[in-house]
Design a protein around this motif. Structure first.
Motif, mmCIF file in Angstrom:
data_model
loop_
_atom_site.group_PDB
_atom_site.id
_atom_site.type_symbol
_atom_site.label_atom_id
_atom_site.label_comp_id
_atom_site.label_asym_id
_atom_site.label_seq_id
_atom_site.Cartn_x
_atom_site.Cartn_y
_atom_site.Cartn_z
ATOM 1 N N LEU A 33 35.628 49.790 2.201
ATOM 2 C CA LEU A 33 34.253 50.138 1.846
ATOM 3 C C LEU A 33 33.666 51.122 2.845
ATOM 4 N N PRO A 34 32.846 52.072 2.391
ATOM 5 C CA PRO A 34 32.227 53.033 3.318
ATOM 6 C C PRO A 34 31.412 52.372 4.417
ATOM 7 N N SER A 35 30.749 51.241 4.114
ATOM 8 C CA SER A 35 29.966 50.570 5.150
ATOM 9 C C SER A 35 30.859 50.003 6.250
ATOM 10 N N SER A 97 30.416 63.665 5.889
ATOM 11 C CA SER A 97 29.633 64.538 5.009
ATOM 12 C C SER A 97 30.470 65.391 4.075
ATOM 13 N N HIS A 98 31.700 65.701 4.444
ATOM 14 C CA HIS A 98 32.516 66.614 3.654
ATOM 15 C C HIS A 98 33.665 65.917 2.935
ATOM 16 N N ARG A 99 33.661 64.608 2.924
ATOM 17 C CA ARG A 99 34.723 63.880 2.240
ATOM 18 C C ARG A 99 34.129 62.657 1.571
ATOM 19 N N ALA A 100 34.762 62.210 0.483
ATOM 20 C CA ALA A 100 34.386 60.971 -0.204
ATOM 21 C C ALA A 100 35.659 60.282 -0.681
ATOM 22 N N PRO A 101 36.517 59.834 0.225
ATOM 23 C CA PRO A 101 37.810 59.255 -0.181
ATOM 24 C C PRO A 101 37.664 57.951 -0.953
ATOM 25 N N PHE A 102 36.658 57.134 -0.615
ATOM 26 C CA PHE A 102 36.483 55.872 -1.343
ATOM 27 C C PHE A 102 36.092 56.147 -2.797
ATOM 28 N N LEU A 103 35.162 57.042 -3.014
ATOM 29 C CA LEU A 103 34.761 57.384 -4.377
ATOM 30 C C LEU A 103 35.927 57.973 -5.156
ATOM 31 N N TYR A 161 31.820 46.470 -4.250
ATOM 32 C CA TYR A 161 32.495 47.748 -4.465
ATOM 33 C C TYR A 161 31.691 48.635 -5.410
ATOM 34 N N GLY A 162 31.139 48.032 -6.458
ATOM 35 C CA GLY A 162 30.318 48.788 -7.395
ATOM 36 C C GLY A 162 29.043 49.311 -6.738
ATOM 37 N N ASP A 168 27.547 55.906 -2.779
ATOM 38 C CA ASP A 168 28.325 57.078 -2.366
ATOM 39 C C ASP A 168 28.022 58.266 -3.271
ATOM 40 N N TRP A 169 27.886 58.013 -4.564
ATOM 41 C CA TRP A 169 27.565 59.100 -5.490
ATOM 42 C C TRP A 169 26.149 59.633 -5.236
#
Length: 598
Positions: A33-35, A97-103, A161-162, A168-169
């Motif tokens: 998770l991002p957190s 800021s330039h990546r969103a691997p979890f999404l 997760y949801g 993230d979006w």
């Protein structure tokens, strides 16, 4: 690792940092998770930024300007460094800021967990990999008919997760809105209704534009950050145009933001054929980003030695005066020019393209049969104006759509270098590569002007009449056009160099496809890529060497400067001793020269 590689080779250290170390955490960030990964992400971004500062210099990521003359927009260089290396940036991609691997992971994996059933025929069109997740993801949530609400059930399930997927979006959408607010009104209107981030959190991944065009599975992440990079590039371009015209940051960015040869310095892989020394790579990067020269800082303000009748200059922060000074001793500019010509000539030879010029076959005799033998020195000087550097014979090559200006004709090419002078700071220079294109277009005019002047002075040609020299010049190229192969101060190149590159790549691709079953377009693209990187690195190293050599030869020696080899009494002795230590022991034992044969 970076510090160890830095001591061996700066270019290699940057390549490892750029292509490897930035991506080593992808799996961890994708599957947690991002957190949970936020502290790790911030710590890793800090470590990578310190590594970049150590390898390329702290100026690139600093939010302050070290030059009091150009202190407008102090964050310009650090923001430019976040752009893609192919867009004039440094390719630094902060994870927060330039990546969103979890999404990206959720978007790629979850649609494959559930089966998709055609309700009209009750036929399973796709067998899910994890059907038990239906209670969390929702039945038929990823059916094409529910594209506008595909994630709604997942958000309402209460899954952590949801919740974090939605956050993230929304974070990415907030970045987009912040970037749109920094653009000019025209660019804001141009980009406001485009890109995948216009979709709602419930429907993302189903459309890529205002018309909701479907995106291929797995391409969402690239599409998102390509659109954000487009906004960042527009933002940096808008800010560059607001800087003073003489600001090196403005001149360097407008010259390199769309030029593939200039951007090769941070994009190309190291090669044994083009080795950079420590100082050469530092100077090439500093020139590319328009930041102060590291090698000129210790000698700032020293007078540059040149002819007393010429303009007297002193060393500036960026080394521009060392590159542009006239009346200096040494043949540094000629060395750079000949290196450019030799590089192009070598590539033409490798492609089996008939040509003259380069280090072995001169073009001096092309017009000599039209010149009287009893020339005075004044006419000899004017004759130099119509001696090209290369003559390319493309009359026997197979026609193709690219490099049309070379097809079916014998073309003359004159190579030029463009130092960072007033031409870069002119008011009209608001477009990429405008300076080199202006210099390139002047080459053809100068050749015809020289030919016309020779006809008038030597053959007494009447005004308004084509003389024999100008008629001969018109037999080359299309309507007598002479190609201007111009390499600018930031290693940017004119369109004629791109045309020559395309011709060489096409000929090499034809030879390759004769032996391999490969599409000609793909093969041509491979060779274009190789030539662009090879030539780009060569040009960048050439300008860096010019600065280093002139710093060595044109400055009065002091504690901060490097003595010239000619003024070092033991310089050659040291090299001779090092050479002799690695040679075999001579057969004679007594000192002095070997005995002569009878």
């Amino acid at each position: 690792m970076t510090e160890q590689l830095k001591n061996l080779d700066l270019q290699v250290a940057h390549t490892v940092l750029h292509y490897s170390l930035q991506n080593r955490s992808d799996f961890i960030l994708s599957t947690n998770l991002p957190s949970q990964t936020l502290p790790f992400t911030l710590e890793l971004d800090n470590a990578i930024s310190k590594a970049y500062a150590s390898v390329l210099g702290p100026e690139l990521l600093s939010n302050t300007s070290s030059d009091p003359d150009y202190c407008n927009d102090p964050k310009f260089t650090s923001d430019r460094f976040l752009l893609k290396s192919s867009q004039g940036g440094g390719g630094f991609r902060p994870l927060h800021s330039h990546r969103a691997p979890f999404l990206n992971c959720m978007h790629t994996v979850l649609p494959q967990a559930l089966s998709i059933i055609d309700r009209n025929t009750n036929i399973i069109t796709f067998h899910g990999l994890w059907p038990s997740l239906q209670s969390i993801l929702g039945e038929d949530s990823f059916h094409p008919s529910k594209r506008d609400s595909k994630w709604q059930y997942f958000y309402n399930s209460g899954s952590r997760y949801g919740t974090e997927l939605r956050e993230d979006w929304l974070r990415l959408q907030a970045q987009r809105q912040a970037l749109l607010a920094t653009l000019s009104p025209e660019d804001n209107l141009k980009y406001s209704n485009h890109g995948p981030l216009i979709c709602s959190p419930e429907s993302f991944g189903g459309g890529g534009d205002a018309d909701n065009t479907p995106l291929p599975l797995g391409k969402l992440h690239k599409s998102i950050f390509d659109s954000l990079q487009t906004l960042r590039t527009a933002n940096v371009t808008h800010r560059a145009l607001q800087l003073p015209r003489s600001d090196p940051r403005r001149m360097s960015f407008l010259s390199s933001c769309q030029d593939k040869f200039s951007n090769a310095i941070l994009k190309a892989m190291p090669t044994r054929n083009i080795l950079f020394s420590h100082h050469e790579f530092q100077e090439a990067v500093a020139t590319h980003f328009g930041i102060p020269s590291p090698i000129c800082h210790p000698v700032l303000g020293q007078r540059i030695l040149n002819n007393p009748k010429c303009t007297q200059l002193r060393v500036d922060r960026y080394g521009y005066n060392l590159k542009t000074i006239t009346g200096a001793t040494g043949d540094h500019i000629r060395t750079l020019h000949d290196n450019i010509v030799a590089t192009i000539s070598s590539s033409l030879s490798n492609a089996a393209i008939s040509h003259r010029g380069g280090p072995y076959r001169t073009c001096k005799d092309l017009f000599s049969h039209l010149i009287p033998q009893n020339l005075c020195e004044e006419n000899d000087r004017h004759l130099q104006g119509i001696i090209p550097d290369l003559m390319i014979d493309a009359t026997r090559l197979i026609p193709f759509t690219q490099a049309e200006s070379l097809q079916g004709v014998i073309s003359l090419v004159d190579a030029k270098t463009l130092a960072p002078g007033l031409v870069y700071s002119e008011h009209s220079n608001t477009k990429p590569n405008e300076a080199v294109e202006k210099r390139s277009s002047a080459v053809n005019t100068q050749y015809h002007r020289h030919a016309h002047k020779l006809d008038r002075n030597l053959h007494h040609t009447a005004p308004g009449t084509l003389g024999i020299i100008e008629q001969e010049l018109n037999t080359y190229g299309h309507s007598g056009r002479v190609l201007g192969a111009v390499v600018g101060a930031f290693s940017e190149c004119s369109k004629d160099i791109y045309t020559i590159r395309d011709l060489i790549a096409h000929c090499q691709a034809l030879r390759l496809t004769d032996h391999l079953a490969m599409d000609l377009t793909i093969a041509s693209g491979i060779f274009k890529h190789q030539l662009t990187h090879h030539w780009g690195l060569t040009f960048s190293r050439g300008w860096a060497r010019l600065l280093l050599q002139r710093r060595r030869d044109l400055l009065q020696h002091g504690p901060a400067s490097t003595p010239s080899p000619r003024q070092q009494p033991h310089h050659r002795d040291n090299y001779a001793d090092a050479f002799l230590r690695h040679r075999r022991r001579p057969r004679f034992s007594r000192p002095g020269p070997p005995p002569r044969r009878a």
